[in-house]
Design a protein around this motif. Sequence first.
Motif, PDB file in Angstrom:
ATOM      1  N   SER A 167       0.875  -1.171   0.000  1.00 48.78           N
ATOM      2  CA  SER A 167       0.000   0.000   0.000  1.00 48.78           C
ATOM      3  C   SER A 167       0.909   1.215   0.000  1.00 48.78           C
ATOM      4  O   SER A 167       2.050   1.144   0.486  1.00 48.78           O
ATOM      5  CB  SER A 167      -0.919   0.028   1.229  1.00 48.78           C
ATOM      6  N   PRO A 168       0.468   2.349  -0.542  1.00 46.54           N
ATOM      7  CA  PRO A 168       1.303   3.563  -0.533  1.00 46.54           C
ATOM      8  C   PRO A 168       1.724   3.958   0.878  1.00 46.54           C
ATOM      9  O   PRO A 168       2.857   4.409   1.088  1.00 46.54           O
ATOM     10  CB  PRO A 168       0.384   4.610  -1.165  1.00 46.54           C
ATOM     11  N   ALA A 169       0.835   3.781   1.853  1.00 49.17           N
ATOM     12  CA  ALA A 169       1.157   4.166   3.234  1.00 49.17           C
ATOM     13  C   ALA A 169       2.257   3.283   3.805  1.00 49.17           C
ATOM     14  O   ALA A 169       3.178   3.774   4.490  1.00 49.17           O
ATOM     15  CB  ALA A 169      -0.096   4.084   4.103  1.00 49.17           C
ATOM     16  N   LYS A 170       2.178   1.990   3.548  1.00 51.48           N
ATOM     17  CA  LYS A 170       3.212   1.068   4.045  1.00 51.48           C
ATOM     18  C   LYS A 170       4.554   1.355   3.381  1.00 51.48           C
ATOM     19  O   LYS A 170       5.603   1.327   4.030  1.00 51.48           O
ATOM     20  CB  LYS A 170       2.786  -0.379   3.794  1.00 51.48           C
ATOM     21  N   LEU A 171       4.520   1.616   2.093  1.00 52.17           N
ATOM     22  CA  LEU A 171       5.760   1.938   1.379  1.00 52.17           C
ATOM     23  C   LEU A 171       6.389   3.202   1.961  1.00 52.17           C
ATOM     24  O   LEU A 171       7.607   3.254   2.184  1.00 52.17           O
ATOM     25  CB  LEU A 171       5.465   2.128  -0.111  1.00 52.17           C
ATOM     26  N   LYS A 172       5.571   4.207   2.219  1.00 46.76           N
ATOM     27  CA  LYS A 172       6.078   5.457   2.786  1.00 46.76           C
ATOM     28  C   LYS A 172       6.686   5.230   4.164  1.00 46.76           C
ATOM     29  O   LYS A 172       7.740   5.794   4.502  1.00 46.76           O
ATOM     30  CB  LYS A 172       4.947   6.484   2.874  1.00 46.76           C
ATOM     31  N   ALA A 173       6.045   4.378   4.981  1.00 49.76           N
ATOM     32  CA  ALA A 173       6.553   4.098   6.326  1.00 49.76           C
ATOM     33  C   ALA A 173       7.926   3.450   6.266  1.00 49.76           C
ATOM     34  O   ALA A 173       8.827   3.797   7.037  1.00 49.76           O
ATOM     35  CB  ALA A 173       5.573   3.197   7.068  1.00 49.76           C
ATOM     36  N   ILE A 174       8.092   2.512   5.340  1.00 47.90           N
ATOM     37  CA  ILE A 174       9.384   1.828   5.202  1.00 47.90           C
ATOM     38  C   ILE A 174      10.457   2.790   4.732  1.00 47.90           C
ATOM     39  O   ILE A 174      11.532   2.911   5.329  1.00 47.90           O
ATOM     40  CB  ILE A 174       9.249   0.641   4.228  1.00 47.90           C
ATOM     41  N   VAL A 175      10.164   3.505   3.652  1.00 49.11           N
ATOM     42  CA  VAL A 175      11.162   4.389   3.041  1.00 49.11           C
ATOM     43  C   VAL A 175      11.565   5.504   3.990  1.00 49.11           C
ATOM     44  O   VAL A 175      12.753   5.847   4.109  1.00 49.11           O
ATOM     45  CB  VAL A 175      10.622   4.961   1.714  1.00 49.11           C
ATOM     46  N   SER A 176      10.612   6.080   4.688  1.00 48.30           N
ATOM     47  CA  SER A 176      10.910   7.215   5.568  1.00 48.30           C
ATOM     48  C   SER A 176      11.799   6.823   6.735  1.00 48.30           C
ATOM     49  O   SER A 176      12.577   7.632   7.233  1.00 48.30           O
ATOM     50  CB  SER A 176       9.610   7.831   6.088  1.00 48.30           C
ATOM     51  N   GLN A 177      11.703   5.561   7.174  1.00 45.82           N
ATOM     52  CA  GLN A 177      12.470   5.130   8.344  1.00 45.82           C
ATOM     53  C   GLN A 177      13.830   4.534   8.009  1.00 45.82           C
ATOM     54  O   GLN A 177      14.730   4.541   8.857  1.00 45.82           O
ATOM     55  CB  GLN A 177      11.667   4.100   9.146  1.00 45.82           C
ATOM     56  N   LEU A 178      13.992   4.027   6.792  1.00 46.19           N
ATOM     57  CA  LEU A 178      15.216   3.288   6.484  1.00 46.19           C
ATOM     58  C   LEU A 178      16.289   4.117   5.781  1.00 46.19           C
ATOM     59  O   LEU A 178      17.322   3.572   5.401  1.00 46.19           O
ATOM     60  CB  LEU A 178      14.887   2.057   5.638  1.00 46.19           C
ATOM     61  N   GLN A 179      16.081   5.395   5.627  1.00 45.44           N
ATOM     62  CA  GLN A 179      17.118   6.239   5.026  1.00 45.44           C
ATOM     63  C   GLN A 179      18.120   6.639   6.111  1.00 45.44           C
ATOM     64  O   GLN A 179      18.171   7.776   6.561  1.00 45.44           O
ATOM     65  CB  GLN A 179      16.492   7.465   4.361  1.00 45.44           C
ATOM     66  N   THR A 180      18.923   5.663   6.525  1.00 42.88           N
ATOM     67  CA  THR A 180      19.841   5.848   7.649  1.00 42.88           C
ATOM     68  C   THR A 180      21.296   5.995   7.207  1.00 42.88           C
ATOM     69  O   THR A 180      22.169   6.186   8.043  1.00 42.88           O
ATOM     70  CB  THR A 180      19.746   4.650   8.608  1.00 42.88           C
ATOM     71  N   GLY A 181      21.552   5.851   5.909  1.00 38.07           N
ATOM     72  CA  GLY A 181      22.933   5.915   5.440  1.00 38.07           C
ATOM     73  C   GLY A 181      23.630   4.571   5.465  1.00 38.07           C
ATOM     74  O   GLY A 181      24.786   4.461   5.045  1.00 38.07           O
ATOM     75  N   GLN A 182      22.946   3.544   5.947  1.00 38.50           N
ATOM     76  CA  GLN A 182      23.522   2.206   5.976  1.00 38.50           C
ATOM     77  C   GLN A 182      22.984   1.401   4.790  1.00 38.50           C
ATOM     78  O   GLN A 182      22.088   1.842   4.080  1.00 38.50           O
ATOM     79  CB  GLN A 182      23.164   1.533   7.305  1.00 38.50           C
ATOM     80  N   ARG A 183      23.559   0.225   4.574  1.00 41.65           N
ATOM     81  CA  ARG A 183      23.050  -0.647   3.509  1.00 41.65           C
ATOM     82  C   ARG A 183      21.801  -1.351   4.026  1.00 41.65           C
ATOM     83  O   ARG A 183      21.879  -2.349   4.720  1.00 41.65           O
ATOM     84  CB  ARG A 183      24.106  -1.683   3.107  1.00 41.65           C
ATOM     85  N   ASN A 184      20.662  -0.817   3.687  1.00 40.43           N
ATOM     86  CA  ASN A 184      19.401  -1.383   4.128  1.00 40.43           C
ATOM     87  C   ASN A 184      18.704  -2.100   2.983  1.00 40.43           C
ATOM     88  O   ASN A 184      18.487  -1.525   1.916  1.00 40.43           O
ATOM     89  CB  ASN A 184      18.496  -0.302   4.708  1.00 40.43           C
ATOM     90  N   VAL A 185      18.368  -3.364   3.231  1.00 40.57           N
ATOM     91  CA  VAL A 185      17.747  -4.226   2.229  1.00 40.57           C
ATOM     92  C   VAL A 185      16.346  -4.582   2.710  1.00 40.57           C
ATOM     93  O   VAL A 185      16.149  -4.884   3.884  1.00 40.57           O
ATOM     94  CB  VAL A 185      18.560  -5.526   2.047  1.00 40.57           C
TER      95      VAL A 185
END
Length: 294
Positions: A171-189
């Motif tokens: 869902s767009p909301a779930k995608l936004k939740a993931i993307v917004s939290q995982l932009q940490t500068g690390q290699r996130n998969v």
Amino acid sequence: MEKSTLTKEQRREKREIKRQKQRENNVLRAFKMHKLRLASNIPSPIRPPAPEGTTYHIGCSGWFYWHWRNAFYPEGLATKDWFAHYAQTFGTVEINASFYSWPTETTVMSWIKQAGLKKFVYTVKVCELITHTKKFEGTEELVKDFGHIATILGDRMGCFLYQVPPSYHYSPAKLKAIVSQLQTGQRNVVEFRHGSWWNEKVYTALKEANLIFCSCSAPRLPDELIKTAEDIYIRFHGKKAWYRHDYTQDELKEWAKRIQQAKAKTVWIYFNNDFGGDAVKNAKALARMLKSKL
């Protein structure tokens, strides 16, 4: 020793009690890691620039399997020596135990110690507290806290693998939740387990955030390589049955072709088809096809 007289239902209940205890402990361990992160003066590591050409990291999803005795680990080899034996063949491993049990600082330090002087890299599967219990709802601090593992590991840190459950549909909301939290500068998969996530909106969002889409060889999931960052990440679970598939030469050659055509800077490949030691055999075979050292 007498065989257990527990019924199938009793064994299932016993396992569930153990799992519930793990879930409760995960909350406590996460809080301890939170305090440790806040008290630490060490800055979070920044990914170094990728070297010229393609770098391959090929290994298995986990290394401690009883059924690998006599299949990969020699008969008579003490279990305390299993990791050293594994590390003689592979230079990386995907830690799966961290999904069930949030690692303590002591545990992470033991990973560093057991690798010794060998150049060895760990990829760490993120705890289910974030991905399955809370499902990325109100987990901003937890993501940062788990990310402190990279600070402890330093140059032995590979990727963080966020595996979401099959019930977690796009869902767009779930995608936004993931993307917004995982932009940490690390290699996130991110490894999705439902086919609805294989769509262009997801690919575009992950590309813009420099997050890595986990390509899967698994039952009932699209059998294709998706590239959303300079790195690509592939998990081999099995074609028709989870964890039970011995990949043929032709199947591996097809994946080798896809990987080479992707022209990624860094390639992360982990075999999770642990049954019968097929993961070890298949990882070696794919490495030969890619002309990569293990």
